[in-house]
Write a protein that holds these residues in place. Structure first.
Motif, short mmCIF file in Angstrom:
data_model
loop_
_atom_site.label_atom_id
_atom_site.label_comp_id
_atom_site.label_asym_id
_atom_site.label_seq_id
_atom_site.Cartn_x
_atom_site.Cartn_y
_atom_site.Cartn_z
N UNK A 28 1.44 -34.37 -7.90
CA UNK A 28 2.29 -33.99 -6.76
C UNK A 28 3.70 -33.68 -7.23
N UNK A 29 4.13 -34.35 -8.27
CA UNK A 29 5.49 -34.16 -8.78
C UNK A 29 5.57 -32.91 -9.66
N UNK A 30 4.56 -32.73 -10.51
CA UNK A 30 4.60 -31.66 -11.50
C UNK A 30 4.00 -30.38 -10.97
N UNK A 31 4.60 -29.83 -9.94
CA UNK A 31 4.16 -28.55 -9.39
C UNK A 31 4.73 -27.43 -10.25
N UNK A 32 3.86 -26.49 -10.61
CA UNK A 32 4.28 -25.43 -11.52
C UNK A 32 5.46 -24.65 -10.98
N UNK A 33 5.52 -24.43 -9.66
CA UNK A 33 6.61 -23.64 -9.09
C UNK A 33 7.96 -24.30 -9.28
N UNK A 34 7.99 -25.60 -9.57
CA UNK A 34 9.26 -26.28 -9.81
C UNK A 34 9.68 -26.17 -11.27
N UNK A 35 8.82 -25.64 -12.10
CA UNK A 35 9.11 -25.53 -13.52
C UNK A 35 9.46 -24.10 -13.89
N UNK A 36 10.18 -23.98 -14.98
CA UNK A 36 10.39 -22.69 -15.63
C UNK A 36 10.15 -22.91 -17.11
N UNK A 37 10.30 -21.87 -17.90
CA UNK A 37 10.13 -22.05 -19.34
C UNK A 37 11.24 -22.90 -19.92
N UNK A 38 12.27 -23.17 -19.11
CA UNK A 38 13.38 -24.02 -19.56
C UNK A 38 13.17 -25.48 -19.19
N UNK A 39 12.12 -25.80 -18.46
CA UNK A 39 11.85 -27.18 -18.06
C UNK A 39 11.87 -27.34 -16.56
N UNK A 40 11.85 -28.59 -16.13
CA UNK A 40 11.88 -28.90 -14.71
C UNK A 40 13.32 -28.73 -14.20
N UNK A 41 13.55 -27.65 -13.48
CA UNK A 41 14.91 -27.25 -13.13
C UNK A 41 15.67 -28.32 -12.37
N UNK A 42 15.01 -28.98 -11.41
CA UNK A 42 15.75 -29.90 -10.55
C UNK A 42 16.08 -31.22 -11.22
N UNK A 43 15.49 -31.48 -12.40
CA UNK A 43 15.78 -32.72 -13.11
C UNK A 43 16.62 -32.51 -14.37
N UNK A 44 16.97 -31.26 -14.66
CA UNK A 44 17.68 -30.96 -15.89
C UNK A 44 19.10 -30.52 -15.56
N UNK A 45 20.06 -30.99 -16.34
CA UNK A 45 21.45 -30.62 -16.14
C UNK A 45 21.64 -29.12 -16.36
N UNK A 46 22.53 -28.51 -15.56
CA UNK A 46 22.76 -27.08 -15.64
C UNK A 46 23.23 -26.65 -17.02
N UNK A 47 24.02 -27.48 -17.67
CA UNK A 47 24.48 -27.15 -19.02
C UNK A 47 23.30 -27.06 -19.99
N UNK A 48 22.33 -27.94 -19.80
CA UNK A 48 21.13 -27.90 -20.64
C UNK A 48 20.34 -26.63 -20.36
N UNK A 49 20.25 -26.25 -19.08
CA UNK A 49 19.54 -25.01 -18.72
C UNK A 49 20.21 -23.81 -19.38
#
Length: 408
Positions: A28-49
């Protein structure tokens, strides 16, 4: 007077196990639409992105350059082989234009693949979207390639653009469609790899949380009054029977040491669990002598079977404390046999039995919750008995023998 602290401990331990068993569905947490090739966008700092985007762009254009150079060398060597040599200075710019155009389109295609993943109930719609996007990408790429070719190639003017565009369309449409599909595939592969890593990480975190909860559970199960009573018995025996007091100290020490050996383990070998139970029974028998009788009947082939850690002690303690603890005497019989693909465990005492409105205490409630956590619906936990006729607890769990588990 003792009912109130028991209820308090019961509440605390129940809360601990509800925390362990709380639904934390990674799917339920690991939905593909929440991910990008850069990782889980909502859990990663913008600087890291941003850092990952820069790294991805660098890798993308380096890969495009390498592909262009290799393909130019291949065409150069082939032209010389067939006797129609073409200069590398002419081949390399064209190949760089071709691959760099795809490098510019790749982030847009991967973004589209993230927005319309090829999975779930909307698969047919997303396939249609990608088919349209593939056609558009081919047209855009061929147009860019043709336009830059006309601008850079000597002796070609804009009047030749339709002819160049037509030749490029015939030459590269199939190849460009394959490149589009490859980019979508790579995007999905990277995302699912990141999802898999996150699932593994959350499994490790859950295991660590479980170990901490089990430590807390151990502290509550080895209840203070049990330790205090045992220490008090040792103190009293020191002046009457030093050898017996020394045996109680050794048994208590072994019990505490063994309780810490399997911290964090969900299941242990049945023999290990019986060794722990034996130390507990020794302490009880040293305290009450012949007034307490415990017999264990075990099918030899079950000794290596896997059972929940700290499984029997709460059942036996329940019989002793609630069955005949205030009487100070009684007997308990433990029977363990294999029943097909299941392991059957019976704990029978001849104590007071079950009173009207009986409620499960800490040990039994915890045991039931752990069984549900480990085996889902594939277990049986029953308790029956009448007033003054003792209590019969039956537990049936899957027979998980190490050899059988290896075969599976």
């Amino acid at each position: 007077m003792i009912a109130r602290p028991v209820r308090s401990r019961e509440t605390s331990q129940s809360a601990a196990f509800r925390a362990i068993n709380a639904p934390r569905s990674v799917d339920a947490f690991a939905q593909t639409s929440e991910y990008s090739i850069y990782g889980l966008t909502r859990d990663v700092d913008r600087a890291v992105i941003r850092e990952r985007r820069v790294g991805f762009a660098a890798v993308l254009f380096i890969a495009a350059t390498v592909i262009a150079v290799l393909y130019s060398l291949e065409r150069y060597l082939y032209s010389r082989w067939v006797g129609e040599p073409v200069s590398l200075r002419r081949l390399l710019p064209a190949e760089l234009i071709f691959t760099y155009a795809w490098a510019l389109l790749a982030p847009l295609i991967m973004r589209l693949a993230q927005r319309f993943p090829l999975r779930g109930r909307e698969l047919n719609r997303n396939l249609a979207v990608h088919l349209a996007a593939m056609i558009a990408s081919v047209l855009v790429h061929v147009t860019l390639f043709s336009l830059v070719t006309v601008l850079l190639a000597p002796g070609i003017d804009f009047a030749s653009l339709p002819a160049v565009l037509g030749r490029s369309m015939l030459s590269w449409t199939v190849f460009d469609a394959i490149v589009y599909c490859a980019l979508v595939t790579v995007n999905h592969a990277v995302i699912y790899y990141r999802v898999s890593k996150d699932r593994a990480l959350r499994a490790l975190q859950l295991e660590a949380s479980l170990a901490q909860a089990q430590l807390q559970m151990l502290r509550m199960q080895l209840q203070p009054h049990f330790l205090f009573n045992t220490l008090h018995s040792i103190s009293a025996l020191m002046h009457k029977d030093v050898r017996r007091a020394d045996s109680m100290v050794a048994a208590l020490s072994d019990l505490l040491r063994m309780s810490l050996q399997n911290i964090g383990a969900q299941e242990v070998a049945l023999q290990s669990e019986l060794d722990f139970l034996q130390r507990y029974v020794e302490i009880m028998q040293l305290r009450f002598g012949d007034r307490l009788r415990v017999s264990i009947d075990i099918d030899p082939e079950t000794r290596d079977a896997r059972v929940p850690n700290l499984f029997f002690q709460p059942l036996v303690e329940n019989s002793f404390r609630h069955g005949f603890g205030d009487l100070g005497q009684g007997s308990i019989k433990i029977t363990i046999v294999r029943d097909g693909d299941m392991l059957r465990c019976d704990v029978v005492d001849d104590g007071r039995g079950l009173r009207t409105g009986h409620k499960e205490g800490v040990g039994l409630e915890t045991t039931r919750q752990r069984l549900a956590h480990l085996y889902g619906d594939n277990f049986v936990f029953s308790m029956r008995g009448a007033p003054n006729e003792g209590v019969h607890v039956t537990v049936v769990i899957p027979f998980n023998h190490p050899e059988r588990m290896a075969a599976d």
